[in-house]
Design an enzyme around this catalytic site. Structure first.
Site, PDB file in Angstrom:
ATOM      1  N   HIS A 122      -7.899  -4.193  -7.410  1.00  0.00           N
ATOM      2  CA  HIS A 122      -6.550  -4.198  -6.822  1.00  0.00           C
ATOM      3  C   HIS A 122      -6.099  -5.614  -6.463  1.00  0.00           C
ATOM      4  O   HIS A 122      -4.903  -5.883  -6.366  1.00  0.00           O
ATOM      5  CB  HIS A 122      -6.522  -3.317  -5.579  1.00  0.00           C
ATOM      6  N   TYR A 168       2.920 -11.984   1.535  1.00  0.00           N
ATOM      7  CA  TYR A 168       2.779 -13.068   0.560  1.00  0.00           C
ATOM      8  C   TYR A 168       3.688 -14.260   0.872  1.00  0.00           C
ATOM      9  O   TYR A 168       3.587 -15.295   0.237  1.00  0.00           O
ATOM     10  CB  TYR A 168       3.115 -12.564  -0.845  1.00  0.00           C
ATOM     11  N   ARG A 172      -3.485  -7.366  -8.518  1.00  0.00           N
ATOM     12  CA  ARG A 172      -2.078  -7.181  -8.129  1.00  0.00           C
ATOM     13  C   ARG A 172      -1.686  -8.201  -7.061  1.00  0.00           C
ATOM     14  O   ARG A 172      -0.584  -8.764  -7.104  1.00  0.00           O
ATOM     15  CB  ARG A 172      -1.872  -5.756  -7.613  1.00  0.00           C
ATOM     16  N   LYS A 224       3.270   5.011  -6.508  1.00  0.00           N
ATOM     17  CA  LYS A 224       2.799   5.291  -5.154  1.00  0.00           C
ATOM     18  C   LYS A 224       3.943   5.597  -4.211  1.00  0.00           C
ATOM     19  O   LYS A 224       3.839   6.460  -3.348  1.00  0.00           O
ATOM     20  CB  LYS A 224       1.999   4.086  -4.630  1.00  0.00           C
ATOM     21  N   TRP A 231       7.319  -1.823  -4.382  1.00  0.00           N
ATOM     22  CA  TRP A 231       6.917  -1.570  -3.000  1.00  0.00           C
ATOM     23  C   TRP A 231       7.991  -0.781  -2.268  1.00  0.00           C
ATOM     24  O   TRP A 231       9.184  -0.959  -2.508  1.00  0.00           O
ATOM     25  CB  TRP A 231       6.651  -2.878  -2.269  1.00  0.00           C
ATOM     26  N   ARG A 257      -0.485  -1.293 -10.679  1.00  0.00           N
ATOM     27  CA  ARG A 257      -1.675  -0.754 -10.036  1.00  0.00           C
ATOM     28  C   ARG A 257      -2.639  -0.210 -11.090  1.00  0.00           C
ATOM     29  O   ARG A 257      -2.248   0.100 -12.213  1.00  0.00           O
ATOM     30  CB  ARG A 257      -1.302   0.352  -9.046  1.00  0.00           C
TER      31      ARG A 257
END
Length: 329
Positions: A252, A287, A255, A193, A278, A166
């Protein structure tokens, strides 16, 4: 309890005093809940969520909400009242943005139930939003973009494409987080995150980019004119996109591009989740459609039953013809 009645009328001040005293008595003797306000809930939320990675965003949302909910008892925040305010935000911005504000309100009111301030939160249904496609670049488009960026942004963008990190993890990357001999970097839990540490394997491209930064700064890896880079969404970035002919693309999305390239190359979803740090598999499944190959091995399972019914092992092209004939018949 000490507070101002905000009046010069002694009778009004006495009325406020008597009401507060009566409320305090009912709370102590009868177990009534204090009449907490939205302000009280907001303050407690910020105190309890001080560790939250997106707390800055929460503060921005709360500043806007405070103009509408200041002094309102949380038990008076029913669905109609909340949706009326969110409708204003929806008209100012979008349904998606209004849903983000709604999510914060919902979380705070649910916390108020846990605190014993509410019996139950109002039911809030998010606005419908159009499904957005994952924005990513082809390798050819990525090369075009990199060639149009100034050197410091080119290095950071290429490093993002190589690692999937990120923006904040790239701009804040320090030399103490790298081991070039082992080709690995670390993102500490308080920098991630999901608040979980991430181990980042570095390929030859990423290592080469890092080596080019040696000697430019004692602490931070990526710099510009001897100072750490804190902002990437600059005029230079926008002009680079314009010259490369790339529209509707954010930093972003680098990514997203990294993740899309991984999936198309055959990286399993669970592995990609670990690489990208994640929190849940749902964040990665967006994805999955980019790589149908992992489904192909199962595509013949339904056809096996038809092959058995026809008593012969049919080729795929023959099987399609048989099914079409049956449908027509």
């Amino acid at each position: 309890m000490r507070c101002s009645a905000r009046t010069e009328d002694k009778t009004q001040a006495q009325e406020l005093h008597d009401r507060l005293k009566a409320e305090a008595w009912r709370q102590v003797k009868l177990g009534d809940r204090p009449n907490y306000t939205w302000d009280d809930a907001g303050v407690r939320w910020l105190e309890e969520k001080a560790h939250k990675a997106s707390l800055v965003t929460d503060k921005i949302f709360l500043v806007w909400l405070q103009d509408h909910f200041r002094g309102v008892p949380i038990r008076d925040l029913n669905r109609d009242r909340i949706m009326a305010i969110l409708q204003i935000k929806k008209q100012q911005t979008s349904s998606s943005t209004a849903n983000h504000y709604m999510a914060l309100i919902r979380s705070i009111l649910r916390a108020a139930v846990e605190w014993g301030w509410l019996d139950y939160p109002p039911l809030l249904r998010p606005y419908k939003t159009p499904t957005q496609r994952v924005r990513w670049l082809t390798p050819e488009q990525a090369i075009l973009l990199l060639n149009e960026l100034p050197q410091h942004l080119r290095d950071m963008a290429a490093f993002s494409l190589a690692t999937g990190l990120r923006r904040s993890n790239v701009t804040g990357l320090e030399w103490s987080q790298l081991d070039l001999s082992r080709k690995v970097a670390w993102i500490h839990a308080d920098q991630a995150k999901a608040r979980k540490p991430i181990t980042v394997p570095l390929d030859d491209v990423a290592v080469s980019i890092i080596r080019e930064q040696i000697g430019k700064h004692t602490t931070f890896v990526f710099t510009y004119n001897g100072k750490p880079v804190t902002q990437v969404n600059t005029k230079a970035w926008k002009n680079g996109l314009l010259r490369a002919g790339i529209e509707n693309f954010r930093w972003h999305d680098l990514r997203h591009t990294w993740a899309s390239w991984h999936i198309q190359a055959g990286t399993p979803l669970n592995t990609l989740q670990d690489l990208g740090g994640w929190h849940s598999s749902e964040m990665v499944r967006k994805y999955a459609h980019l790589s149908p190959e992992h489904l192909a091995q199962y595509a013949h399972h339904a056809g096996q039953h038809l092959q058995s019914a026809y008593g012969t092992k049919l080729s795929q092209s023959h099987l399609v013809g048989v099914i079409k004939d049956d449908v027509i018949a």
